[in-house]
Scaffold this motif. Structure first.
Motif, PDB file in Angstrom:
ATOM      1  N   MET A 102      41.267 -94.446  47.713  1.00 11.02           N
ATOM      2  CA  MET A 102      39.943 -95.037  47.964  1.00 11.02           C
ATOM      3  C   MET A 102      40.052 -96.162  49.006  1.00 11.02           C
ATOM      4  O   MET A 102      39.490 -96.082  50.083  1.00 11.02           O
ATOM      5  CB  MET A 102      39.405 -95.583  46.645  1.00 11.02           C
ATOM      6  CG  MET A 102      38.044 -96.197  46.772  1.00 11.02           C
ATOM      7  SD  MET A 102      37.468 -96.676  45.118  1.00 11.02           S
ATOM      8  CE  MET A 102      35.770 -97.087  45.510  1.00 11.02           C
ATOM      9  N   HIS A 103      40.788 -97.227  48.640  1.00  7.66           N
ATOM     10  CA  HIS A 103      41.144 -98.253  49.625  1.00  7.66           C
ATOM     11  C   HIS A 103      42.650 -98.447  49.532  1.00  7.66           C
ATOM     12  O   HIS A 103      43.233 -98.258  48.469  1.00  7.66           O
ATOM     13  CB  HIS A 103      40.450 -99.580  49.321  1.00  7.66           C
ATOM     14  CG  HIS A 103      38.965 -99.523  49.396  1.00  7.66           C
ATOM     15  ND1 HIS A 103      38.293 -99.468  50.596  1.00  7.66           N
ATOM     16  CD2 HIS A 103      38.018 -99.499  48.443  1.00  7.66           C
ATOM     17  CE1 HIS A 103      36.994 -99.422  50.361  1.00  7.66           C
ATOM     18  NE2 HIS A 103      36.794 -99.429  49.062  1.00  7.66           N
ATOM     19  N   LYS A 104      43.253 -98.868  50.629  1.00  8.96           N
ATOM     20  CA  LYS A 104      44.700 -99.080  50.592  1.00  8.96           C
ATOM     21  C   LYS A 104      45.029-100.245  49.665  1.00  8.96           C
ATOM     22  O   LYS A 104      44.348-101.260  49.661  1.00  8.96           O
ATOM     23  CB  LYS A 104      45.226 -99.411  51.990  1.00  8.96           C
ATOM     24  CG  LYS A 104      45.542 -98.188  52.829  1.00  8.96           C
ATOM     25  CD  LYS A 104      46.337 -98.596  54.074  1.00  8.96           C
ATOM     26  CE  LYS A 104      45.867 -97.801  55.277  1.00  8.96           C
ATOM     27  NZ  LYS A 104      46.343 -98.327  56.561  1.00  8.96           N
ATOM     28  N   ASN A 105      46.072-100.063  48.877  1.00  7.48           N
ATOM     29  CA  ASN A 105      46.607-101.145  48.058  1.00  7.48           C
ATOM     30  C   ASN A 105      47.898-101.554  48.751  1.00  7.48           C
ATOM     31  O   ASN A 105      48.938-100.937  48.561  1.00  7.48           O
ATOM     32  CB  ASN A 105      46.876-100.632  46.639  1.00  7.48           C
ATOM     33  CG  ASN A 105      47.281-101.746  45.691  1.00  7.48           C
ATOM     34  OD1 ASN A 105      47.162-102.922  46.019  1.00  7.48           O
ATOM     35  ND2 ASN A 105      47.773-101.372  44.525  1.00  7.48           N
ATOM     36  N   PHE A 106      47.821-102.583  49.578  1.00  7.52           N
ATOM     37  CA  PHE A 106      48.978-102.832  50.430  1.00  7.52           C
ATOM     38  C   PHE A 106      49.926-103.891  49.869  1.00  7.52           C
ATOM     39  O   PHE A 106      49.528-104.819  49.191  1.00  7.52           O
ATOM     40  CB  PHE A 106      48.557-103.163  51.874  1.00  7.52           C
ATOM     41  CG  PHE A 106      48.059-104.556  52.082  1.00  7.52           C
ATOM     42  CD1 PHE A 106      46.723-104.847  51.950  1.00  7.52           C
ATOM     43  CD2 PHE A 106      48.936-105.570  52.433  1.00  7.52           C
ATOM     44  CE1 PHE A 106      46.263-106.134  52.143  1.00  7.52           C
ATOM     45  CE2 PHE A 106      48.484-106.863  52.631  1.00  7.52           C
ATOM     46  CZ  PHE A 106      47.135-107.140  52.483  1.00  7.52           C
ATOM     47  N   LYS A 107      51.187-103.652  50.171  1.00 10.56           N
ATOM     48  CA  LYS A 107      52.275-104.513  49.701  1.00 10.56           C
ATOM     49  C   LYS A 107      52.502-105.604  50.733  1.00 10.56           C
ATOM     50  O   LYS A 107      52.652-105.332  51.911  1.00 10.56           O
ATOM     51  CB  LYS A 107      53.522-103.633  49.558  1.00 10.56           C
ATOM     52  CG  LYS A 107      54.803-104.344  49.169  1.00 10.56           C
ATOM     53  CD  LYS A 107      54.814-104.735  47.705  1.00 10.56           C
ATOM     54  CE  LYS A 107      56.128-105.447  47.354  1.00 10.56           C
ATOM     55  NZ  LYS A 107      56.276-106.743  47.999  1.00 10.56           N
ATOM     56  N   THR A 123      36.376-105.632  57.441  1.00 14.44           N
ATOM     57  CA  THR A 123      36.269-107.090  57.592  1.00 14.44           C
ATOM     58  C   THR A 123      37.637-107.763  57.520  1.00 14.44           C
ATOM     59  O   THR A 123      37.896-108.742  58.212  1.00 14.44           O
ATOM     60  CB  THR A 123      35.344-107.652  56.488  1.00 14.44           C
ATOM     61  OG1 THR A 123      34.110-106.940  56.547  1.00 14.44           O
ATOM     62  CG2 THR A 123      35.066-109.124  56.704  1.00 14.44           C
ATOM     63  N   PHE A 124      38.504-107.237  56.668  1.00 14.35           N
ATOM     64  CA  PHE A 124      39.855-107.785  56.519  1.00 14.35           C
ATOM     65  C   PHE A 124      40.645-107.601  57.824  1.00 14.35           C
ATOM     66  O   PHE A 124      41.174-108.559  58.389  1.00 14.35           O
ATOM     67  CB  PHE A 124      40.541-107.064  55.347  1.00 14.35           C
ATOM     68  CG  PHE A 124      41.922-107.567  55.019  1.00 14.35           C
ATOM     69  CD1 PHE A 124      42.120-108.445  53.965  1.00 14.35           C
ATOM     70  CD2 PHE A 124      43.029-107.154  55.738  1.00 14.35           C
ATOM     71  CE1 PHE A 124      43.392-108.905  53.640  1.00 14.35           C
ATOM     72  CE2 PHE A 124      44.301-107.606  55.433  1.00 14.35           C
ATOM     73  CZ  PHE A 124      44.487-108.479  54.382  1.00 14.35           C
ATOM     74  N   TYR A 135      44.939-102.427  56.991  1.00 16.79           N
ATOM     75  CA  TYR A 135      43.773-101.571  56.753  1.00 16.79           C
ATOM     76  C   TYR A 135      43.420-100.680  57.922  1.00 16.79           C
ATOM     77  O   TYR A 135      42.984 -99.558  57.747  1.00 16.79           O
ATOM     78  CB  TYR A 135      42.562-102.406  56.326  1.00 16.79           C
ATOM     79  CG  TYR A 135      42.680-102.699  54.871  1.00 16.79           C
ATOM     80  CD1 TYR A 135      42.424-101.689  53.952  1.00 16.79           C
ATOM     81  CD2 TYR A 135      43.165-103.897  54.413  1.00 16.79           C
ATOM     82  CE1 TYR A 135      42.614-101.896  52.608  1.00 16.79           C
ATOM     83  CE2 TYR A 135      43.360-104.114  53.071  1.00 16.79           C
ATOM     84  CZ  TYR A 135      43.080-103.111  52.175  1.00 16.79           C
ATOM     85  OH  TYR A 135      43.287-103.305  50.847  1.00 16.79           O
TER      86      TYR A 135
END
Lengths: 359, 359
Positions: free
Chosen positions: B1-6, B209-210, B254
């Protein structure tokens, strides 16, 4: 020499990302006693939103009232004792709410594995063991608590954070849809926390290129949200406020807050003012210290028709003012940031009392 | 859905912070066989700087030549085999150099614990186990490799990264003093990597936006370093370039790179062009796709009297151009970013070949 700062391990940003929570915590559910504690702002109790929280039958949900006071050491100790005595060590703690709930979730996570009262650990690197997994989901943006290494607690003696690298969240979910329902008043006050700590960060002796880059961008986003042509409540601005809060918080990885936050801590500790509101109440009177920032802040106040109280100090006894000044004076890192290494040449108890008398 | 970034676990930023390395890795020296592998850009071999590296007698230092080609899968496999056969699993791997050395350190860390050739793992989330502790110390800034979750490798078939959350460094030390000695040419080309990927990030369908907040600030810092009144080589601008590189990299958490990077990968894979230089060579011809960015890029080129080759394609056979276009076409995420979901309506092999013929 230089701070070696701990990042949030993992970050999701995006509208609707709250729906990813269940999937994100699934791999952690094998730790300890395999249940999660959800610490949720009491504001949501009985609201539809609660049905969206992916609770399993074994999970515990605790609604915490954060309207009347800042998180206290006693509150954290009681929560910890209740959780451990009822179900033992959980897989993790999830905070859903504003800065106070973020701080409660971080502090409970640490205190679940560190013995004794949380008052023992108020300060830098006093915590002895990592806490359990903890995840933060802001529903109000601005404090930067989602990325800070501090869980600010008010104790019997001091208002001071549990500050160490283990305080930082393992995971943060930044879903701008969640901040759409905040009241205008809290939207403004909490957003101003970012604005104010960026101004303090920029105007201090600890500011460096890293802090500046983050603070400058956070301030630019705050202007979009609260001042520029397209300012005000909108989905676009919720996105921006959420990023501003994160970047404002990251600016403080190297820099520090200053005079306004020092005064604010006194207001919270002695008079139970909420943090973000206390900042606003104090900041309006600091135009000699933060000239440009206070001028712009007043434009935002005017634009959003915010009424901040004045002449408060007329009703405060000298004893009350002295007590608040003593709280502020016990925050040397903030005075150092604002006035440099030789801050004691400028700042003493009388100086701080005079600042409180402006309010 | 959205990236869950490390995120990078821990970050130090500051002039002279390289001196903190010994203290930072001390607690890790108890892992595995209690020694560290230092992968250092061959440029430093025999230079005074090497004496500042806190080597213990048990440590291994490997000088890698990254001047002639991008890191290859064969190179990584050989390094891994050499390390394991000579001393067994190390406590950690430390990369000291530019983007290629960062990628080598990340890839070696992963391949020390994942069996078989690194060609097996080129792609997203194909790595099966976390690598050993790895720490990055950039001595050239701009690629963003210090914060990315990708270790880009050129293999026999493809140029593609080992991409997963374990790729991200456990620690990064950002000491702007270390980038002062870079040649003007590499300073410019590598800095332009940040500029170009931010332009691609901003002008793509995945921008949010990020990403925008990070890219906008990184671009602003690039303008300070390469275009504005106080631009050029200076300590102040080294600080800024180092933060720009980090923020440019975080913008890609993102968003994505686009057409220029796709062309650049073809140039590197088929003609061994270095990544940052290849970007510059390609970007100058993309003014119809990235109009404002290319215009500003040309101002920076002019300001710093950079000579980029033109009419290169006159000497390329149709076979060479086709091979490069095939490399670029196999990077659908970049085309998706640049042209949207229906990118195949715009982009085919002929379209990409025509772009290469501009060079």
């Amino acid at each position: 020499m230089h701070k070696n700062f701990k990042n949030i391990d993992k970050v999701v940003f995006g509208r609707g990302s709250f729906a990813m929570l269940d999937e994100i915590i699934a791999p952690i559910r094998k730790e300890n006693n395999k249940y999660f504690v959800f610490v949720v702002d009491n504001y949501f109790k009985g609201k539809d939103f609660v049905s969206r929280i992916p609770l399993k039958p074994e999970d515990v949900i605790l609604f915490e009232d954060v309207d009347t006071h800042e998180p206290t050491t006693e509150q954290i100790d009681n929560l910890r004792d209740k959780i451990l005595s009822e179900k033992g060590l959980p897989s993790g703690v999830i905070g859903i709410g504003g800065g106070s709930i973020m701080d409660i979730a971080k502090a409970v996570s640490l205190m679940l594995t560190n013995e004794g009262s949380s008052t023992l650990y108020q300060g830098l690197n006093l915590i002895k063991k990592p806490g359990v997994y903890h995840l933060g989901i802001p529903t109000i943006s601005g404090t930067g608590a989602e990325c800070s290494s501090t869980a600010v607690l008010t104790g019997p003696i001091k208002k001071l954070g549990l500050k160490c690298e283990w305080t930082v969240f393992n995971q943060v979910i930044l879903d701008p849809e969640l901040i759409a329902s905040v009241s205008d008043e809290w939207w403004f006050n909490t957003g101003m926390d970012t604005y104010i700590h960026c101004i303090e960060s920029e105007n201090g002796t600890l500011n460096n290129t890293f802090s500046h880059a983050y603070a400058e961008q956070a301030l630019s986003l705050c202007r979009d949200v609260f001042l520029n042509e397209r300012s005000g409540r909108s989905a676009e601005n919720d996105d921006k406020l959420m990023v501003a809060s994160l970047m404002g918080g990251l600016s403080l990885s190297y820099s520090e807050v200053g005079v306004c936050h020092a005064l604010s801590y006194g207001l919270s500790k002695i008079l139970d003012y909420r943090h973000c509101y206390a900042n606003c109440v104090a900041f309006q009177h600091l135009d000699d210290i933060y000239t440009k920032g206070v001028k712009e802040f007043k434009q935002m106040i005017e634009k959003h028709k915010i009424q901040l109280p004045k002449n408060l100090s007329e009703d405060w006894s000298d004893e009350t003012i002295t007590k608040m000044a003593e709280v502020a004076y016990k925050l040397p890192h903030m005075c150092h940031q604002a006035f440099g290494e030789n801050w004691k040449n400028t700042v003493n108890l009388e100086y701080i009392k005079a600042l409180y008398k402006r309010l």
